[in-house]
Motif scaffolding. Structure first.
Motif, mmCIF file in Angstrom:
data_model
loop_
_atom_site.group_PDB
_atom_site.id
_atom_site.type_symbol
_atom_site.label_atom_id
_atom_site.label_comp_id
_atom_site.label_asym_id
_atom_site.label_seq_id
_atom_site.Cartn_x
_atom_site.Cartn_y
_atom_site.Cartn_z
ATOM 1 N N LEU A 1 -3.016 -8.810 -1.994
ATOM 2 C CA LEU A 1 -1.690 -8.308 -2.390
ATOM 3 C C LEU A 1 -1.521 -8.328 -3.905
ATOM 4 O O LEU A 1 -0.933 -7.422 -4.491
ATOM 5 N N ASP A 2 -2.042 -9.364 -4.537
ATOM 6 C CA ASP A 2 -1.934 -9.460 -5.981
ATOM 7 C C ASP A 2 -2.689 -8.297 -6.643
ATOM 8 O O ASP A 2 -2.224 -7.719 -7.628
ATOM 9 N N PHE A 3 -3.837 -7.954 -6.071
ATOM 10 C CA PHE A 3 -4.610 -6.834 -6.604
ATOM 11 C C PHE A 3 -3.806 -5.531 -6.474
ATOM 12 O O PHE A 3 -3.658 -4.774 -7.438
ATOM 13 N N LEU A 4 -3.273 -5.286 -5.265
ATOM 14 C CA LEU A 4 -2.509 -4.044 -5.058
ATOM 15 C C LEU A 4 -1.285 -3.993 -5.965
ATOM 16 O O LEU A 4 -0.977 -2.942 -6.546
ATOM 17 N N ALA A 5 -0.602 -5.141 -6.095
ATOM 18 C CA ALA A 5 0.598 -5.178 -6.948
ATOM 19 C C ALA A 5 0.205 -4.857 -8.393
ATOM 20 O O ALA A 5 0.900 -4.102 -9.077
ATOM 21 N N GLY A 6 -0.921 -5.393 -8.840
ATOM 22 C CA GLY A 6 -1.384 -5.141 -10.211
ATOM 23 C C GLY A 6 -1.653 -3.664 -10.436
ATOM 24 O O GLY A 6 -1.276 -3.101 -11.483
ATOM 25 N N GLU A 7 -2.287 -3.019 -9.470
ATOM 26 C CA GLU A 7 -2.570 -1.583 -9.615
ATOM 27 C C GLU A 7 -1.273 -0.768 -9.562
ATOM 28 O O GLU A 7 -1.092 0.182 -10.319
ATOM 29 N N ALA A 8 -0.368 -1.164 -8.649
ATOM 30 C CA ALA A 8 0.881 -0.404 -8.494
ATOM 31 C C ALA A 8 1.745 -0.510 -9.748
ATOM 32 O O ALA A 8 2.381 0.463 -10.166
ATOM 33 N N ARG A 9 1.737 -1.699 -10.371
ATOM 34 C CA ARG A 9 2.585 -1.890 -11.568
ATOM 35 C C ARG A 9 2.177 -0.978 -12.719
ATOM 36 O O ARG A 9 2.950 -0.765 -13.643
ATOM 37 N N PHE B 1 6.776 3.052 -9.969
ATOM 38 C CA PHE B 1 6.767 1.892 -9.061
ATOM 39 C C PHE B 1 7.565 0.728 -9.633
ATOM 40 O O PHE B 1 7.440 0.387 -10.803
ATOM 41 N N THR B 2 8.390 0.124 -8.781
ATOM 42 C CA THR B 2 9.082 -1.114 -9.162
ATOM 43 C C THR B 2 8.924 -2.125 -8.043
ATOM 44 O O THR B 2 9.146 -1.790 -6.867
ATOM 45 N N LEU B 3 8.528 -3.330 -8.395
ATOM 46 C CA LEU B 3 8.433 -4.411 -7.415
ATOM 47 C C LEU B 3 9.476 -5.462 -7.775
ATOM 48 O O LEU B 3 9.477 -5.981 -8.887
ATOM 49 N N LEU B 4 10.380 -5.736 -6.850
ATOM 50 C CA LEU B 4 11.375 -6.781 -7.077
ATOM 51 C C LEU B 4 10.983 -7.997 -6.256
ATOM 52 O O LEU B 4 11.058 -7.953 -5.021
ATOM 53 N N MET C 1 0.839 -1.208 0.000
ATOM 54 C CA MET C 1 0.000 0.000 0.000
ATOM 55 C C MET C 1 0.872 1.255 0.000
ATOM 56 O O MET C 1 0.609 2.200 -0.744
ATOM 57 N N LEU C 2 1.941 1.257 0.807
ATOM 58 C CA LEU C 2 2.811 2.437 0.818
ATOM 59 C C LEU C 2 3.475 2.616 -0.550
ATOM 60 O O LEU C 2 3.531 3.735 -1.081
ATOM 61 N N GLY C 3 3.934 1.511 -1.148
ATOM 62 C CA GLY C 3 4.566 1.594 -2.469
ATOM 63 C C GLY C 3 3.596 2.173 -3.492
ATOM 64 O O GLY C 3 3.962 3.048 -4.296
ATOM 65 N N TYR C 4 2.357 1.693 -3.439
ATOM 66 C CA TYR C 4 1.345 2.188 -4.383
ATOM 67 C C TYR C 4 1.118 3.694 -4.195
ATOM 68 O O TYR C 4 1.128 4.472 -5.156
ATOM 69 N N LEU C 5 0.918 4.102 -2.930
ATOM 70 C CA LEU C 5 0.571 5.512 -2.672
ATOM 71 C C LEU C 5 1.726 6.451 -3.023
ATOM 72 O O LEU C 5 1.509 7.535 -3.570
#
Ligand SMILES: Cc1cc2nc3c(=O)[nH]c(=O)nc-3n(C[C@H](O)[C@H](O)[C@H](O)COP(=O)(O)OP(=O)(O)OC[C@H]3O[C@@H](n4cnc5c(N)ncnc54)[C@H](O)[C@@H]3O)c2cc1C
Length: 418
Positions: free
Chosen positions: A122-130, A135-138, A31-35
């Motif tokens: 989490l998968d939903f949030l990761a999808g929106e953040a991507r 945003f980068t998710l490793l 959530m913090l990464g997304y925001l």
């Protein structure tokens, strides 16, 4: 699962400098990464696992989190993910039906708890953040330590399939849960609040004819929570602290008997679904919090700052509230490259009181309801007076639901959009 898209960004991210580097892709970190990325802050989230599909870690998405999703314009899409809705919280105390919470007094869009597996969340949030360029998710990237320079934390050291790496950041955030590597590396002191219970988690197939969706079932000596997950019950069997080994020595048959004596409707499926102790996971309950949540260049939030008891199913929701508060306080400053130590401490000042108040309520329930129930194997079970009063007064059920569902000092999204 990490996508080719992630792979492209990770190659570019490793060894670089970013504005914010977050350790841990749980509810707080995602959530913090997304925001932050939504506010235009270049943000890298490191998650040590390859995907979000791992052990059960809590299902209860409370109205406070649903409201945050609504404020972000994500609620309708979020609720298209598989979930069940819990509008009322009740249970059985011996032979007596008790009713504790009624969420239907809240605004209709979030007048329920959404029971959604954490991996869906989490998968939903990761999808929106991507979708956000900042945003980068490793995935499969584990934080192993901190980079320190000029008397402040200057980033994260880590390990991935490609080897060791270092990411330098204006701000590092520990969202890596209650066994946080980041908080240990930063030598932040932990205050243990105390938990006299542990919990055994397991699942049992749900017969479609089972229509009693009570959440808690209590008999003398035993307390079982049954969360309706559609085709199975996610069950929590509460035991005295450290009692798991003793129970294991007595054998899986004795365990199954104790469960069925508390929840008779599980009788037909339990032998099939709980074949051995491999099907039962121990959660060692901890309630603690950091005395300081930050030091120059570093902040901890979520379970990394305060491990919560499972009482009330609030852990995910508190982690989300911390993330929203942190983004509200820090996003614009991070984007402009002017975050000071006092700005980081402002997150603790904002979130300490809700954390303390929630933990105090959890400890009161642990000590005054759970411990007496677990110790009552050979005595008569009485419904505690406060539970009797709430059951009798529907208005109090709405008050309790609001307190549980919205939490103490609920946050609103105020961080900017790039
Ligand atoms: C069995 C169980 C049942 C629970 N039930 C509920 C419930 O019903 N409702 C509820 O609200 N809460 C529940 N909780 C608590 C809830 O899961 C946590 O409070 C919540 O997930 C905290 O979120 P977080 O993001 O702070 O930490 P976590 O969810 O712990 O996330 C931390 C993340 O960091 C990753 N990580 C850890 N170390 C590193 C590292 N060194 N480098 C990179 N990544 C790392 C982890 O893989 C994880 O993804 C439960 C917890 C457990 C264990």
């Amino acid at each position: 699962m990490a996508s080719a898209f992630d792979a492209d960004r990770s190659a570019a991210a490793i060894g670089t400098t970013t504005q914010c580097c977050i350790a841990g892709g749980g509810p707080a970190g995602m959530m913090l990464g997304y925001l932050l990325a939504r506010a235009g802050v270049r943000t890298i989230v490191l998650e040590k696992h390859a995907d979000f599909l791992r052990d059960f870690r809590g299902d209860t998405v409370h109205p406070s989190t649903l409201r945050i999703m609504d404020q972000l314009g994500l609620l309708d899409a979020f609720l298209r993910r598989p979930h069940q809705r819990l509008e009322r919280i009740g249970g059985w105390f011996g032979q007596e039906r008790v009713q504790l919470g009624d969420f239907r007094g809240l605004p209709p869009r979030y007048a329920f708890i959404a029971l959604m597996p954490q991996w869906e969340f989490l998968d939903f949030l990761a999808g929106e953040a991507r979708k956000l360029p900042a945003f980068t998710l490793l995935m499969r990237a584990e934080a192993t330590g901190l980079v320190e320079a000029d008397g402040r934390v200057a980033g994260i050291r880590g390990r991935s399939a490609e080897g060791e790496f270092e990411i330098r950041a204006d701000c590092t955030v520990g969202c890596d849960g209650r066994h946080s590597t980041v908080r240990a590396a930063a030598q932040l002191a932990v205050e243990d609040v105390g938990a006299p219970i542990d919990v055994l988690w397991f699942r049992v197939g749900r017969d479609p004819k089972d229509n009693d969706s009570s959440l808690a079932r209590i008999v003398a000596g035993h307390f079982v929570v049954t969360i309706d997950r559609g085709d199975y019950w996610q069950c929590a069997f509460v035991i005295p602290k450290g009692g798991a080994d003793d129970l294991r020595r007595r054998g899986i048959d004795v365990f199954r008997e104790q469960v069925v004596a508390t929840v008779p409707m599980l009788a037909s499926r339990i032998a099939e679904d709980v074949r051995s102790w491999d099907d039962v996971k121990l959660l060692t309950v901890a309630v603690d919090r950091l005395t300081r949540w930050s030091k120059p260049g570093l902040l901890c939030i979520g379970d990394a700052a305060h491990a919560m008891s499972p009482v009330g199913g609030v852990g995910i929701n508190l982690a989300i509230q911390d993330a929203v508060a942190a983004a509200n306080l820090l996003a614009a400053k991070l984007r402009d490259g002017r975050v000071e130590a006092d700005d980081l401490d402002a997150v603790r000042r904002r979130r300490l009181w809700p954390t303390k108040a929630t933990q105090t309520m959890q400890v009161a329930i642990q000590d005054n309801v759970l411990v007496p129930v677990l110790g009552s194997a050979h005595s008569e079970l009485h419904v505690p007076l406060p539970i009797r009063v709430v059951t009798a007064v529907p208005m109090l059920q709405r008050v309790f639901a609001r307190l549980l569902g919205m939490g103490v000092r609920p946050e609103h999204v105020r961080s900017p959009v790039a």
